[in-house]
Motif scaffolding. Structure first.
Motif, PDB file in Angstrom:
ATOM      1  N   ILE A   1       7.656   3.583   7.156  1.00 29.52           N
ATOM      2  CA  ILE A   1       6.942   2.317   7.034  1.00 29.52           C
ATOM      3  C   ILE A   1       7.583   1.234   7.917  1.00 29.52           C
ATOM      4  O   ILE A   1       6.887   0.459   8.565  1.00 29.52           O
ATOM      5  N   ILE A  47      -1.824   1.355   5.546  1.00 26.74           N
ATOM      6  CA  ILE A  47      -0.986   1.897   4.472  1.00 26.74           C
ATOM      7  C   ILE A  47      -1.157   1.078   3.196  1.00 26.74           C
ATOM      8  O   ILE A  47      -1.324   1.620   2.103  1.00 26.74           O
ATOM      9  N   LEU A  81       2.568   8.515   3.366  1.00 22.49           N
ATOM     10  CA  LEU A  81       2.492   8.325   1.920  1.00 22.49           C
ATOM     11  C   LEU A  81       2.332   9.709   1.311  1.00 22.49           C
ATOM     12  O   LEU A  81       1.363  10.408   1.603  1.00 22.49           O
ATOM     13  N   ARG A 101       7.451   7.317   0.269  1.00 22.61           N
ATOM     14  CA  ARG A 101       6.950   6.602   1.451  1.00 22.61           C
ATOM     15  C   ARG A 101       7.983   6.790   2.553  1.00 22.61           C
ATOM     16  O   ARG A 101       9.173   6.750   2.289  1.00 22.61           O
TER      17      ARG A 101
END
Length: 137
Positions: free
Chosen positions: A76, A55, A84, A73
């Protein structure tokens, strides 16, 4: 309207993933089938740390080479899946179990799959399931 080539941007993302040893990389042209995005970039990472590294590399390369930052986003923190959203293209990075569970690439079976050679990727690694899906058995 974007001021960059969306296909090229999606391929920059794929190349960044490949450079961080992602596997099962696919770029699907979904624009004719979905209003969500023009391209989906889907990749697999072996573990949480690799998800993060992929990422980060994609964000950096897209910012430096194309001049774009993600609009959104997601995932994560969890590390098993990350997204993304660049608006015109969306990047998904999964760990193997999550990739196999969601099978996101099968939602767009009719979408053309872009040849990664366009991004300079010639030795991509594929699991049996993804290779079969892509007709690379």
């Amino acid at each position: 309207m974007t001021d960059y080539n969306v296909r090229e941007a999606a391929l920059v993302a794929a190349k960044a993933a490949d450079e961080k040893k992602a596997t099962d990389i696919m770029v699907q042209e979904v624009g004719e089938l979905s209003s969500v995005a023009d391209y989906f970039v889907i990749a697999t990472a072996a573990n949480n740390r690799q998800v993060d590294a992929i990422i980060d590399a994609i964000e950096e390369d897209c910012r430096e080479k194309i001049g774009v930052k993600p609009i959104h986003r997601e995932g994560i923190e969890a590390g098993t899946w990350a997204l993304l959203d660049y608006g015109d293209f969306v990047v998904h990075v999964f760990q193997p179990e999550a990739r196999d569970f969601y099978r996101l690439e099968t939602l767009w079976n009719d979408a053309p799959v872009i040849d990664l050679a366009e991004a300079g990727i010639t030795d991509a690694e594929y699991s049996d399931r993804i290779a079969k899906l892509m007709g690379r058995e």
